[in-house]
Design a protein around this motif. Structure first.
Motif, PDB file in Angstrom:
ATOM      1  N   GLY A   1       0.842  -1.179   0.000  1.00 24.49           N
ATOM      2  CA  GLY A   1       0.000   0.000   0.000  1.00 24.49           C
ATOM      3  C   GLY A   1       0.884   1.238   0.000  1.00 24.49           C
TER       4      GLY A   1
ATOM      5  N   PHE B   1       2.677  -3.898   5.606  1.00 26.12           N
ATOM      6  CA  PHE B   1       1.415  -3.852   6.356  1.00 26.12           C
ATOM      7  C   PHE B   1       1.384  -2.664   7.328  1.00 26.12           C
TER       8      PHE B   1
ATOM      9  N   ARG C   1      -0.187   0.393   6.977  1.00 30.29           N
ATOM     10  CA  ARG C   1      -1.348   1.293   7.013  1.00 30.29           C
ATOM     11  C   ARG C   1      -2.126   1.096   8.317  1.00 30.29           C
TER      12      ARG C   1
ATOM     13  N   ASN D   1      -4.697  -1.872   9.135  1.00 30.56           N
ATOM     14  CA  ASN D   1      -4.338  -3.195   8.634  1.00 30.56           C
ATOM     15  C   ASN D   1      -4.145  -4.104   9.846  1.00 30.56           C
TER      16      ASN D   1
ATOM     17  N   ARG E   1      -5.047   0.904  -3.361  1.00 30.31           N
ATOM     18  CA  ARG E   1      -5.899  -0.290  -3.176  1.00 30.31           C
ATOM     19  C   ARG E   1      -5.392  -1.399  -4.090  1.00 30.31           C
TER      20      ARG E   1
ATOM     21  N   ASN F   1      -7.173 -11.765   3.606  1.00 36.83           N
ATOM     22  CA  ASN F   1      -6.453 -10.505   3.504  1.00 36.83           C
ATOM     23  C   ASN F   1      -6.680  -9.688   4.782  1.00 36.83           C
TER      24      ASN F   1
ATOM     25  N   SER G   1      -6.242  -6.602   5.333  1.00 35.05           N
ATOM     26  CA  SER G   1      -6.581  -5.198   5.107  1.00 35.05           C
ATOM     27  C   SER G   1      -7.845  -4.836   5.870  1.00 35.05           C
TER      28      SER G   1
ATOM     29  N   ASN H   1     -11.175  -5.526   4.232  1.00 41.48           N
ATOM     30  CA  ASN H   1     -11.752  -6.872   4.171  1.00 41.48           C
ATOM     31  C   ASN H   1     -12.634  -7.099   5.391  1.00 41.48           C
TER      32      ASN H   1
END
Length: 187
Positions: free
Chosen positions: A39, A49, A51, A54, A95, A159, A161, A164
């Motif tokens: 990202g 990872f 962000r 997350n 994204r 995922n 994120s 999700n």
């Protein structure tokens, strides 16, 4: 974590995020986690990872892979536990759906070469859609796969994120823990 301006995040699109892999003094690679792609926050910070929102790091800890909750900037501790991180596609995006299927398929080829070179016990792909595209496995489901890459077993994980919403953090931790148990058992 620093806050980034829109311009700083846009500039991160051109940055590559290095893999986190064991060195010669680290234990053998038990699990190589493969994200879809970095990202923009991860590209800007240089940490996987990264962000906010997350759930990778909390889920990794909740599943028992790490003895404490790590921050993304502590990713360098993972090889000491036989854990690595890579991505299916190298291009940073806001994204994952900004990637084309061709980029994911190409990334799958690069991933196969990395797995052949590093021979982890398990390849853990976080993202069922990316796995299905990269490996041509349209019917694949979350969990261990029948397909192997040489001696390396494959496990598809949800995922992490924050986008999700289909998987809760607790349910993800349970699935990650199933992988951890398999990796520890040598299964």
């Amino acid at each position: 974590m620093p806050r980034f301006t829109a311009a700083e995040l846009e500039a991160a699109r051109s940055r590559l995020l290095p893999d986190v892999l064991p060195g010669s003094d680290d234990p053998p690679l038990r699990v190589l986690f493969c994200g879809i792609n970095p990202g923009l926050v991860s590209a800007a910070t240089g940490h996987h990872f990264a962000r906010p929102g997350n759930r990778f790091w909390p889920v990794l800890h909740g599943a028992g892979f790490t003895p404490r909750l790590l921050r993304p900037d502590e990713q360098g501790l993972l090889p000491g536990w036989g854990i690595g991180i890579t991505n299916m596609a190298a291009r940073a995006t806001a994204r994952a759906d900004e990637l084309s299927a061709a980029e994911i398929v190409e990334g799958g080829q690069v991933l196969r070469a990395l797995v052949e070179q590093r021979a982890p016990r398990w390849l853990a792909v976080v993202g069922i859609g990316a796995y299905r595209t990269a490996f041509g496995a349209k019917a694949a489901a979350v969990g261990p796969q029948d397909t192997m890459l040489g001696p390396t077993r494959i496990w598809v994980l949800p995922n992490p994120s924050g986008l999700n919403a289909h998987w809760s953090r607790a349910a993800m931790a349970e699935e990650f823990a199933r992988l951890r148990a398999a990796a520890e058992d040598g299964a």
